[in-house]
Design an enzyme around this catalytic site. Sequence first.
Site, PDB file in Angstrom:
ATOM      1  N   ARG A   1       0.810  -1.238   0.000  1.00  0.00           N
ATOM      2  CA  ARG A   1       0.000   0.000   0.000  1.00  0.00           C
ATOM      3  C   ARG A   1       0.834   1.274   0.000  1.00  0.00           C
ATOM      4  O   ARG A   1       0.352   2.344   0.356  1.00  0.00           O
ATOM      5  CB  ARG A   1      -0.983   0.024   1.170  1.00  0.00           C
ATOM      6  CG  ARG A   1      -1.996  -1.099   1.121  1.00  0.00           C
ATOM      7  CD  ARG A   1      -3.236  -0.760   1.923  1.00  0.00           C
ATOM      8  NE  ARG A   1      -4.217  -1.815   1.802  1.00  0.00           N
ATOM      9  CZ  ARG A   1      -4.350  -2.814   2.644  1.00  0.00           C
ATOM     10  NH1 ARG A   1      -3.568  -2.881   3.709  1.00  0.00           N
ATOM     11  NH2 ARG A   1      -5.260  -3.733   2.447  1.00  0.00           N
TER      12      ARG A   1
ATOM     13  N   LYS B   1       3.472  11.880 -10.470  1.00  0.00           N
ATOM     14  CA  LYS B   1       2.669  10.991 -11.329  1.00  0.00           C
ATOM     15  C   LYS B   1       3.435   9.700 -11.583  1.00  0.00           C
ATOM     16  O   LYS B   1       4.616   9.734 -11.938  1.00  0.00           O
ATOM     17  CB  LYS B   1       2.355  11.671 -12.668  1.00  0.00           C
ATOM     18  CG  LYS B   1       1.292  12.744 -12.581  1.00  0.00           C
ATOM     19  CD  LYS B   1       0.960  13.289 -13.963  1.00  0.00           C
ATOM     20  CE  LYS B   1      -0.131  14.349 -13.898  1.00  0.00           C
ATOM     21  NZ  LYS B   1      -0.385  14.965 -15.225  1.00  0.00           N
TER      22      LYS B   1
ATOM     23  N   GLU C   1      10.024  19.025 -24.170  1.00  0.00           N
ATOM     24  CA  GLU C   1       9.402  19.391 -22.882  1.00  0.00           C
ATOM     25  C   GLU C   1       9.979  20.711 -22.370  1.00  0.00           C
ATOM     26  O   GLU C   1       9.275  21.499 -21.740  1.00  0.00           O
ATOM     27  CB  GLU C   1       9.598  18.276 -21.842  1.00  0.00           C
ATOM     28  CG  GLU C   1       8.866  16.966 -22.145  1.00  0.00           C
ATOM     29  CD  GLU C   1       7.339  17.027 -21.931  1.00  0.00           C
ATOM     30  OE1 GLU C   1       6.814  18.069 -21.495  1.00  0.00           O
ATOM     31  OE2 GLU C   1       6.682  16.020 -22.222  1.00  0.00           O
TER      32      GLU C   1
ATOM     33  N   LYS D   1       8.021  23.712 -13.665  1.00  0.00           N
ATOM     34  CA  LYS D   1       7.185  22.572 -13.264  1.00  0.00           C
ATOM     35  C   LYS D   1       6.817  22.661 -11.788  1.00  0.00           C
ATOM     36  O   LYS D   1       5.660  22.440 -11.401  1.00  0.00           O
ATOM     37  CB  LYS D   1       7.902  21.252 -13.572  1.00  0.00           C
ATOM     38  CG  LYS D   1       7.092  20.052 -13.105  1.00  0.00           C
ATOM     39  CD  LYS D   1       6.802  19.038 -14.135  1.00  0.00           C
ATOM     40  CE  LYS D   1       5.679  18.113 -13.655  1.00  0.00           C
ATOM     41  NZ  LYS D   1       5.619  16.867 -14.348  1.00  0.00           N
TER      42      LYS D   1
ATOM     43  N   GLU E   1      -3.921  17.901 -10.260  1.00  0.00           N
ATOM     44  CA  GLU E   1      -4.384  18.309 -11.589  1.00  0.00           C
ATOM     45  C   GLU E   1      -5.872  18.620 -11.619  1.00  0.00           C
ATOM     46  O   GLU E   1      -6.604  18.184 -12.510  1.00  0.00           O
ATOM     47  CB  GLU E   1      -4.046  17.225 -12.634  1.00  0.00           C
ATOM     48  CG  GLU E   1      -3.972  17.786 -14.040  1.00  0.00           C
ATOM     49  CD  GLU E   1      -3.427  16.804 -15.056  1.00  0.00           C
ATOM     50  OE1 GLU E   1      -2.228  16.500 -14.999  1.00  0.00           O
ATOM     51  OE2 GLU E   1      -4.196  16.333 -15.903  1.00  0.00           O
TER      52      GLU E   1
ATOM     53  N   ARG F   1      -2.524  22.685 -13.195  1.00  0.00           N
ATOM     54  CA  ARG F   1      -1.528  21.705 -13.638  1.00  0.00           C
ATOM     55  C   ARG F   1      -1.798  21.262 -15.076  1.00  0.00           C
ATOM     56  O   ARG F   1      -0.903  20.777 -15.767  1.00  0.00           O
ATOM     57  CB  ARG F   1      -1.503  20.503 -12.677  1.00  0.00           C
ATOM     58  CG  ARG F   1      -0.403  19.502 -13.026  1.00  0.00           C
ATOM     59  CD  ARG F   1      -0.120  18.496 -11.934  1.00  0.00           C
ATOM     60  NE  ARG F   1       0.915  17.553 -12.347  1.00  0.00           N
ATOM     61  CZ  ARG F   1       1.539  16.712 -11.548  1.00  0.00           C
ATOM     62  NH1 ARG F   1       1.251  16.693 -10.262  1.00  0.00           N
ATOM     63  NH2 ARG F   1       2.460  15.886 -12.009  1.00  0.00           N
TER      64      ARG F   1
ATOM     65  N   ASN G   1      -0.154  19.994 -19.896  1.00  0.00           N
ATOM     66  CA  ASN G   1      -0.613  19.049 -20.920  1.00  0.00           C
ATOM     67  C   ASN G   1      -0.634  19.662 -22.313  1.00  0.00           C
ATOM     68  O   ASN G   1      -1.104  19.027 -23.264  1.00  0.00           O
ATOM     69  CB  ASN G   1      -2.018  18.528 -20.577  1.00  0.00           C
ATOM     70  CG  ASN G   1      -2.013  17.691 -19.315  1.00  0.00           C
ATOM     71  OD1 ASN G   1      -1.007  17.043 -19.003  1.00  0.00           O
ATOM     72  ND2 ASN G   1      -3.106  17.692 -18.575  1.00  0.00           N
TER      73      ASN G   1
ATOM     74  N   HIS H   1      -0.125  17.536 -25.359  1.00  0.00           N
ATOM     75  CA  HIS H   1      -0.193  16.132 -24.928  1.00  0.00           C
ATOM     76  C   HIS H   1      -1.477  15.409 -25.333  1.00  0.00           C
ATOM     77  O   HIS H   1      -1.480  14.178 -25.358  1.00  0.00           O
ATOM     78  CB  HIS H   1       0.009  16.030 -23.410  1.00  0.00           C
ATOM     79  CG  HIS H   1       1.454  16.164 -23.002  1.00  0.00           C
ATOM     80  ND1 HIS H   1       2.192  17.293 -23.254  1.00  0.00           N
ATOM     81  CD2 HIS H   1       2.306  15.290 -22.380  1.00  0.00           C
ATOM     82  CE1 HIS H   1       3.432  17.122 -22.785  1.00  0.00           C
ATOM     83  NE2 HIS H   1       3.524  15.920 -22.253  1.00  0.00           N
TER      84      HIS H   1
ATOM     85  N   HIS I   1      -0.022  12.482 -27.199  1.00  0.00           N
ATOM     86  CA  HIS I   1      -0.152  11.120 -26.659  1.00  0.00           C
ATOM     87  C   HIS I   1      -0.815  10.202 -27.686  1.00  0.00           C
ATOM     88  O   HIS I   1      -0.444   9.027 -27.814  1.00  0.00           O
ATOM     89  CB  HIS I   1      -1.000  11.117 -25.379  1.00  0.00           C
ATOM     90  CG  HIS I   1      -0.193  11.355 -24.133  1.00  0.00           C
ATOM     91  ND1 HIS I   1      -0.781  11.605 -22.911  1.00  0.00           N
ATOM     92  CD2 HIS I   1       1.147  11.371 -23.914  1.00  0.00           C
ATOM     93  CE1 HIS I   1       0.164  11.774 -21.998  1.00  0.00           C
ATOM     94  NE2 HIS I   1       1.334  11.642 -22.578  1.00  0.00           N
TER      95      HIS I   1
ATOM     96  N   HIS J   1       8.611  10.009 -26.772  1.00  0.00           N
ATOM     97  CA  HIS J   1       7.578  10.871 -26.177  1.00  0.00           C
ATOM     98  C   HIS J   1       7.749  12.329 -26.620  1.00  0.00           C
ATOM     99  O   HIS J   1       6.804  12.965 -27.102  1.00  0.00           O
ATOM    100  CB  HIS J   1       7.646  10.764 -24.652  1.00  0.00           C
ATOM    101  CG  HIS J   1       6.689  11.673 -23.944  1.00  0.00           C
ATOM    102  ND1 HIS J   1       5.319  11.500 -24.001  1.00  0.00           N
ATOM    103  CD2 HIS J   1       6.900  12.787 -23.201  1.00  0.00           C
ATOM    104  CE1 HIS J   1       4.727  12.467 -23.297  1.00  0.00           C
ATOM    105  NE2 HIS J   1       5.667  13.261 -22.806  1.00  0.00           N
TER     106      HIS J   1
END
Length: 386
Positions: free
Chosen positions: A140, A162, A204, A248, A258, A262, A266, A269, A273, A285
């Site tokens: 956990r 993330k 990026e 960032k 997010e 945030r 993206n 993206h 993506h 990427h």
Amino acid sequence: MVSGGHDARYIPPGAAHALDSAQATPHETDEWSLHGARIVVRAGALADAATLVRECAPGCRPIVIADSNVAPLHAAPIAAALNADLLVFPAGEASKTREQWSALTDELLARQLGRDTVVVAVGGGVCGDLAGFVAATYLRGVPVVQVPTSLVAMIDAAIGGKTGVDTRHGKNLVGAFHQPRLVLVDPLALRSLPAAHRRAGMAEAIKHGAIADESYFHWIAAHGAALLSPSLAPSLAERLVRSSVAVKVGVVAGDEREGGRRRILNFGHTIGHAIEHLSGYTLLHGEAIAIGMVAEARLGELAEVTLPGLAEDVAELCAAFGLPVRIAPEFSADAILALARGDKKSREGAAEYALPLRLAEMNEGNGRFSLPMDDALVRAALDATR
Ligand code: GLY
């Protein structure tokens, strides 16, 4: 320029450049604190990895995870210094799966590691996301240290908590937020990064300039060749990584999960993506994100959200780093739209896009920081990017 939010405080930098933290510009700051994570960006920092890992997770038993490329280069020395086992998985996005997560988790279980474990992820974005997800779910949740060695990981993936894996339905669709205890960045590791990956990481960096820091955008444009040089100077490497990290950190500090701002990270993206997934991950990427930023800036211009000319500026800068800026004919608009709808960023089945207003300023969209767009407009933007 983005300023730190309530939980982003600059830790006073080292004695060598002991500026008052409030006066320090982003690239003069070498440490940040973000939602419990200590972030250190310093040339040569890998040599201190064992000490810093022990400091951030006292009494914990480290286990190091790396891919087959990074293991011999950077991870084995860290594992040796920590007297820890090193788990190695095959390099490549194809490893970012539930199956690989399961295999690594089983390795931890087989060693009967307890809650006093600290996972040390050494490598690029795939390693950080995958090993971070192992740490997020093992018993956990156990602490994780991120030691990013690719540019994408240093300035994006390792920062902000993330973690996750891809599925056949798309990228990063299964995962968890799990803040690292420590992000240890040695920008000199970029010297051993293959040129294509350095170029891809620049997408990026360009994104950070485009969304939040105009002077950084122009600084990148002015230093193109030097930033790609195999003998990248320590001062340039530090400035590149620190400027991006500052953007960032500033964004994530005010919106960890997010829920709003945030989402500006993206930019590029939603379409990027989709293209990355359609390429079967043969596009890196950053390469897919370069195309995605150009297409989404065009979308913004067509929707009259974005000041005309930004798409061209972003395309020019990406192209200067050898990044692709056009959508290949085999990636149909139908396929891109279908994947965009299935993206994490979609709401009620409609894809959403983080769109710029102009250089370094993003559309706030009533606090949503992303907007649904008509399919017809998206198709036109995709056509204009072919
Ligand atoms: N890579 C975008 C984010 O961390 O939110």
